[in-house]
Scaffold this motif. Structure first.
Motif, PDB file in Angstrom:
ATOM      1  N   ASP A   3       8.319  -2.397   5.324  1.00 37.99           N
ATOM      2  CA  ASP A   3       7.231  -1.682   4.688  1.00 37.99           C
ATOM      3  C   ASP A   3       6.198  -1.279   5.739  1.00 37.99           C
ATOM      4  O   ASP A   3       5.971  -0.107   5.985  1.00 37.99           O
ATOM      5  N   TRP A   4       5.605  -2.240   6.378  1.00 34.14           N
ATOM      6  CA  TRP A   4       4.534  -2.003   7.351  1.00 34.14           C
ATOM      7  C   TRP A   4       5.055  -2.206   8.771  1.00 34.14           C
ATOM      8  O   TRP A   4       6.033  -2.926   8.990  1.00 34.14           O
ATOM      9  N   HIS A  34       9.307   2.195   1.154  1.00 36.61           N
ATOM     10  CA  HIS A  34       9.122   1.723   2.524  1.00 36.61           C
ATOM     11  C   HIS A  34       9.577   2.780   3.521  1.00 36.61           C
ATOM     12  O   HIS A  34       8.907   3.023   4.530  1.00 36.61           O
ATOM     13  N   LYS A  37       6.958   5.447   3.675  1.00 36.10           N
ATOM     14  CA  LYS A  37       5.789   4.996   4.444  1.00 36.10           C
ATOM     15  C   LYS A  37       6.071   5.067   5.945  1.00 36.10           C
ATOM     16  O   LYS A  37       5.232   5.529   6.722  1.00 36.10           O
ATOM     17  N   GLN A  38       7.239   4.596   6.363  1.00 35.34           N
ATOM     18  CA  GLN A  38       7.580   4.652   7.783  1.00 35.34           C
ATOM     19  C   GLN A  38       7.556   6.082   8.286  1.00 35.34           C
ATOM     20  O   GLN A  38       7.113   6.340   9.408  1.00 35.34           O
ATOM     21  N   LEU A  40       5.674   8.502   7.007  1.00 32.70           N
ATOM     22  CA  LEU A  40       4.251   8.865   7.087  1.00 32.70           C
ATOM     23  C   LEU A  40       3.586   8.311   8.350  1.00 32.70           C
ATOM     24  O   LEU A  40       2.748   8.967   8.956  1.00 32.70           O
ATOM     25  N   PHE A  41       3.964   7.080   8.718  1.00 36.49           N
ATOM     26  CA  PHE A  41       3.376   6.429   9.899  1.00 36.49           C
ATOM     27  C   PHE A  41       3.957   6.949  11.209  1.00 36.49           C
ATOM     28  O   PHE A  41       3.501   6.588  12.285  1.00 36.49           O
ATOM     29  N   LEU A  65       5.650   6.928  -4.598  1.00 35.89           N
ATOM     30  CA  LEU A  65       4.637   6.690  -3.570  1.00 35.89           C
ATOM     31  C   LEU A  65       3.632   7.839  -3.606  1.00 35.89           C
ATOM     32  O   LEU A  65       4.024   9.000  -3.742  1.00 35.89           O
ATOM     33  N   VAL A  68      -0.130   5.970   0.788  1.00 38.25           N
ATOM     34  CA  VAL A  68       0.552   4.725   1.144  1.00 38.25           C
ATOM     35  C   VAL A  68       0.605   3.763  -0.034  1.00 38.25           C
ATOM     36  O   VAL A  68       1.071   2.637   0.107  1.00 38.25           O
ATOM     37  N   LYS A  69       0.151   4.202  -1.185  1.00 43.03           N
ATOM     38  CA  LYS A  69       0.221   3.383  -2.406  1.00 43.03           C
ATOM     39  C   LYS A  69       1.615   3.537  -2.993  1.00 43.03           C
ATOM     40  O   LYS A  69       2.011   4.623  -3.418  1.00 43.03           O
ATOM     41  N   ASP A  70       2.371   2.434  -2.980  1.00 45.64           N
ATOM     42  CA  ASP A  70       3.735   2.506  -3.493  1.00 45.64           C
ATOM     43  C   ASP A  70       3.898   1.641  -4.733  1.00 45.64           C
ATOM     44  O   ASP A  70       2.928   1.140  -5.288  1.00 45.64           O
TER      45      ASP A  70
END
Length: 119
Positions: A3-4, A34, A37-38, A40-41, A65, A68-70
């Motif tokens: 995720d992060w 996840h 998000k990856q 996006l990051f 999503l 970053v709110k999933d």
């Protein structure tokens, strides 16, 4: 898939795990949020998880999503489920991973959103 950024496995770590345990009952559990998000990051394109490890896909967490709110019901965020469902097609189980703040009706709407892509 993580995720992060501080979590494991990264794409390289997943490659090492699957290579090390080739032939064992181990594979990728794909979390669509996840992966998004990856992306996006700037860590890894979401599609690359499927491109590299799709042959070892064993299941998926499905949720939407927004930013970053999933863990939103499908259809409540920004993900393209027509593409996502093609990525995980033929792989079961799919687990809806939705935050408890959503009502039963919102979850049902999310299920209907997914089913609309199968029609």
């Amino acid at each position: 898939n993580r995720d992060w950024p501080r979590e494991i496995p990264s794409m390289a770590e997943m490659n090492d795990l699957l290579h090390t345990f080739e032939g064992a009952a181990i594979g990728l559990w794909y979390d669509v949020g996840h992966a998004a998000k990856q992306d996006l990051f700037g860590l890894a394109p979401a599609q690359e998880w499927i491109d590299r490890f799709g042959s070892r896909l064993v299941g998926a967490h499905i949720h939407d999503l927004k930013g970053v709110k999933d863990h939103l019901p499908p259809g409540k965020g920004d993900l393209d489920f027509s593409k996502i469902l093609q990525q995980v097609s033929g792989t079961e189980p799919w687990i809806l991973e939705i935050e408890p703040e959503f009502t039963v009706e919102e979850v049902r709407e999310g299920i209907q959103c997914l089913l609309s892509y199968k029609e």
